[in-house]
Motif scaffolding. Structure first.
Motif, PDB file in Angstrom:
ATOM      1  N   VAL A   1       0.874  -1.169   0.000  1.00 11.12           N
ATOM      2  CA  VAL A   1       0.000   0.000   0.000  1.00 11.12           C
ATOM      3  C   VAL A   1       0.910   1.217   0.000  1.00 11.12           C
ATOM      4  O   VAL A   1       1.692   1.414   0.924  1.00 11.12           O
ATOM      5  N   GLU A   2       0.826   2.014  -1.072  1.00 10.18           N
ATOM      6  CA  GLU A   2       1.664   3.206  -1.156  1.00 10.18           C
ATOM      7  C   GLU A   2       0.993   4.371  -0.439  1.00 10.18           C
ATOM      8  O   GLU A   2      -0.217   4.518  -0.493  1.00 10.18           O
TER       9      GLU A   2
ATOM     10  N   ALA B   1      -6.135  -5.278  -8.996  1.00  8.21           N
ATOM     11  CA  ALA B   1      -4.728  -5.335  -9.388  1.00  8.21           C
ATOM     12  C   ALA B   1      -4.306  -6.766  -9.706  1.00  8.21           C
ATOM     13  O   ALA B   1      -3.561  -7.005 -10.671  1.00  8.21           O
ATOM     14  N   ILE B   2      -4.779  -7.736  -8.931  1.00  9.69           N
ATOM     15  CA  ILE B   2      -4.469  -9.146  -9.192  1.00  9.69           C
ATOM     16  C   ILE B   2      -5.059  -9.566 -10.526  1.00  9.69           C
ATOM     17  O   ILE B   2      -4.410 -10.236 -11.333  1.00  9.69           O
ATOM     18  N   GLU B   3      -6.283  -9.153 -10.797  1.00 12.19           N
ATOM     19  CA  GLU B   3      -6.963  -9.499 -12.047  1.00 12.19           C
ATOM     20  C   GLU B   3      -6.189  -8.951 -13.248  1.00 12.19           C
ATOM     21  O   GLU B   3      -5.932  -9.664 -14.219  1.00 12.19           O
ATOM     22  N   VAL B   4      -5.808  -7.684 -13.188  1.00  4.37           N
ATOM     23  CA  VAL B   4      -5.070  -7.042 -14.282  1.00  4.37           C
ATOM     24  C   VAL B   4      -3.697  -7.705 -14.453  1.00  4.37           C
ATOM     25  O   VAL B   4      -3.254  -7.961 -15.573  1.00  4.37           O
ATOM     26  N   SER B   5      -3.036  -8.002 -13.338  1.00  8.37           N
ATOM     27  CA  SER B   5      -1.731  -8.661 -13.390  1.00  8.37           C
ATOM     28  C   SER B   5      -1.845 -10.043 -14.032  1.00  8.37           C
ATOM     29  O   SER B   5      -1.020 -10.419 -14.866  1.00  8.37           O
ATOM     30  N   ALA B   6      -2.857 -10.783 -13.631  1.00 15.09           N
ATOM     31  CA  ALA B   6      -3.050 -12.133 -14.170  1.00 15.09           C
ATOM     32  C   ALA B   6      -3.306 -12.085 -15.673  1.00 15.09           C
ATOM     33  O   ALA B   6      -2.787 -12.917 -16.425  1.00 15.09           O
ATOM     34  N   GLU B   7      -4.086 -11.100 -16.128  1.00 13.34           N
ATOM     35  CA  GLU B   7      -4.334 -10.975 -17.570  1.00 13.34           C
ATOM     36  C   GLU B   7      -3.041 -10.673 -18.326  1.00 13.34           C
ATOM     37  O   GLU B   7      -2.800 -11.227 -19.400  1.00 13.34           O
ATOM     38  N   SER B   8      -2.186  -9.818 -17.767  1.00 10.10           N
ATOM     39  CA  SER B   8      -0.898  -9.524 -18.396  1.00 10.10           C
ATOM     40  C   SER B   8      -0.021 -10.768 -18.446  1.00 10.10           C
ATOM     41  O   SER B   8       0.631 -11.045 -19.458  1.00 10.10           O
TER      42      SER B   8
ATOM     43  N   MET C   1       7.911 -10.821 -14.522  1.00  8.36           N
ATOM     44  CA  MET C   1       7.532  -9.917 -13.438  1.00  8.36           C
ATOM     45  C   MET C   1       6.509  -8.916 -13.961  1.00  8.36           C
ATOM     46  O   MET C   1       6.718  -8.294 -15.006  1.00  8.36           O
ATOM     47  N   VAL C   2       5.413  -8.765 -13.233  1.00  7.97           N
ATOM     48  CA  VAL C   2       4.376  -7.810 -13.604  1.00  7.97           C
ATOM     49  C   VAL C   2       4.056  -6.974 -12.372  1.00  7.97           C
ATOM     50  O   VAL C   2       3.903  -7.508 -11.273  1.00  7.97           O
ATOM     51  N   LYS C   3       3.977  -5.654 -12.565  1.00 11.15           N
ATOM     52  CA  LYS C   3       3.652  -4.750 -11.457  1.00 11.15           C
ATOM     53  C   LYS C   3       2.471  -3.894 -11.879  1.00 11.15           C
ATOM     54  O   LYS C   3       2.510  -3.249 -12.921  1.00 11.15           O
ATOM     55  N   LYS C   4       1.417  -3.910 -11.068  1.00 10.39           N
ATOM     56  CA  LYS C   4       0.205  -3.138 -11.372  1.00 10.39           C
ATOM     57  C   LYS C   4      -0.240  -2.357 -10.145  1.00 10.39           C
ATOM     58  O   LYS C   4      -0.088  -2.809  -9.018  1.00 10.39           O
ATOM     59  N   GLN C   5      -0.845  -1.188 -10.405  1.00 11.10           N
ATOM     60  CA  GLN C   5      -1.345  -0.337  -9.323  1.00 11.10           C
ATOM     61  C   GLN C   5      -2.809  -0.020  -9.609  1.00 11.10           C
ATOM     62  O   GLN C   5      -3.144   0.487 -10.681  1.00 11.10           O
ATOM     63  N   CYS C   6      -3.684  -0.332  -8.642  1.00 14.13           N
ATOM     64  CA  CYS C   6      -5.122  -0.135  -8.816  1.00 14.13           C
ATOM     65  C   CYS C   6      -5.759   0.329  -7.509  1.00 14.13           C
ATOM     66  O   CYS C   6      -5.080   0.509  -6.508  1.00 14.13           O
ATOM     67  N   LYS C   7      -7.099   0.478  -7.546  1.00 20.11           N
ATOM     68  CA  LYS C   7      -7.837   0.915  -6.351  1.00 20.11           C
ATOM     69  C   LYS C   7      -7.955  -0.207  -5.317  1.00 20.11           C
ATOM     70  O   LYS C   7      -7.977   0.053  -4.130  1.00 20.11           O
TER      71      LYS C   7
ATOM     72  N   ASN D   1      -3.812   3.301  -4.737  1.00 15.06           N
ATOM     73  CA  ASN D   1      -2.585   3.169  -3.969  1.00 15.06           C
ATOM     74  C   ASN D   1      -2.237   1.717  -3.635  1.00 15.06           C
ATOM     75  O   ASN D   1      -1.318   1.467  -2.887  1.00 15.06           O
ATOM     76  N   LYS D   2      -2.975   0.753  -4.174  1.00 12.66           N
ATOM     77  CA  LYS D   2      -2.700  -0.662  -3.939  1.00 12.66           C
ATOM     78  C   LYS D   2      -1.786  -1.169  -5.063  1.00 12.66           C
ATOM     79  O   LYS D   2      -2.148  -1.115  -6.230  1.00 12.66           O
ATOM     80  N   VAL D   3      -0.609  -1.650  -4.686  1.00 13.86           N
ATOM     81  CA  VAL D   3       0.364  -2.126  -5.668  1.00 13.86           C
ATOM     82  C   VAL D   3       0.523  -3.634  -5.519  1.00 13.86           C
ATOM     83  O   VAL D   3       0.697  -4.144  -4.414  1.00 13.86           O
ATOM     84  N   VAL D   4       0.457  -4.324  -6.653  1.00 15.55           N
ATOM     85  CA  VAL D   4       0.651  -5.768  -6.682  1.00 15.55           C
ATOM     86  C   VAL D   4       1.796  -6.076  -7.644  1.00 15.55           C
ATOM     87  O   VAL D   4       1.787  -5.615  -8.782  1.00 15.55           O
ATOM     88  N   GLU D   5       2.769  -6.833  -7.153  1.00 16.58           N
ATOM     89  CA  GLU D   5       3.847  -7.322  -8.008  1.00 16.58           C
ATOM     90  C   GLU D   5       3.755  -8.841  -8.029  1.00 16.58           C
ATOM     91  O   GLU D   5       3.698  -9.467  -6.974  1.00 16.58           O
ATOM     92  N   VAL D   6       3.733  -9.410  -9.221  1.00 21.33           N
ATOM     93  CA  VAL D   6       3.662 -10.861  -9.354  1.00 21.33           C
ATOM     94  C   VAL D   6       4.896 -11.318 -10.123  1.00 21.33           C
ATOM     95  O   VAL D   6       5.174 -10.814 -11.215  1.00 21.33           O
ATOM     96  N   LYS D   7       5.613 -12.258  -9.540  1.00 18.95           N
ATOM     97  CA  LYS D   7       6.792 -12.823 -10.192  1.00 18.95           C
ATOM     98  C   LYS D   7       6.514 -14.300 -10.438  1.00 18.95           C
ATOM     99  O   LYS D   7       6.230 -15.040  -9.504  1.00 18.95           O
ATOM    100  N   ILE D   8       6.555 -14.694 -11.708  1.00 21.11           N
ATOM    101  CA  ILE D   8       6.274 -16.071 -12.103  1.00 21.11           C
ATOM    102  C   ILE D   8       7.593 -16.727 -12.498  1.00 21.11           C
ATOM    103  O   ILE D   8       8.355 -16.165 -13.286  1.00 21.11           O
TER     104      ILE D   8
END
Length: 100
Positions: free
Chosen positions: A43-44, A77-84, A66-72, A51-58
């Motif tokens: 949480v930034e 953020a998990i949904e957007v990261s997973a789609e990427s 590595m995908v980094k997304k920032q959402c409400k 201000n919620k930041v999610v970083e996913v490393k596969i």
């Protein structure tokens, strides 16, 4: 696939962890050689609503994505990261298929 959830400077509730594990586990459909995934939740401290930041490393054999997304919300953020990651894994699968 092993999914590790790391919350930075706060505790995460069980519902969110279950949601993350379920959503990230679906990536196996796109590329079955995924070894593990590390999910970092932060949480930034900004005046922004997003201000919620999610970083996913596969981790896949021979590579890491590595995908980094920032959402409400973390869920968004998990949904957007997973789609990427789905797009990345599909590209990787096609690249490997052309080399065989």
């Amino acid at each position: 696939m092993k999914v590790s959830v790391h919350a930075v400077n706060f505790t995460v509730d069980r519902k969110l962890v279950d949601f993350i594990q379920e959503r990230i586990s679906k990536l196996d459909k796109f590329y079955d050689k995924v070894v593990s995934a590390d999910v970092f939740l932060k949480v930034e401290k900004t005046s922004d609503k997003e201000n919620k930041v999610v970083e996913v490393k596969i981790h896949v054999p021979g590579d890491d994505f590595m995908v980094k997304k920032q959402c409400k919300t973390f869920e968004e953020a998990i949904e957007v990261s997973a789609e990427s990651l789905e797009r990345l894994l599909i590209k990787r699968k096609e690249k490997i298929r052309t080399h065989i």
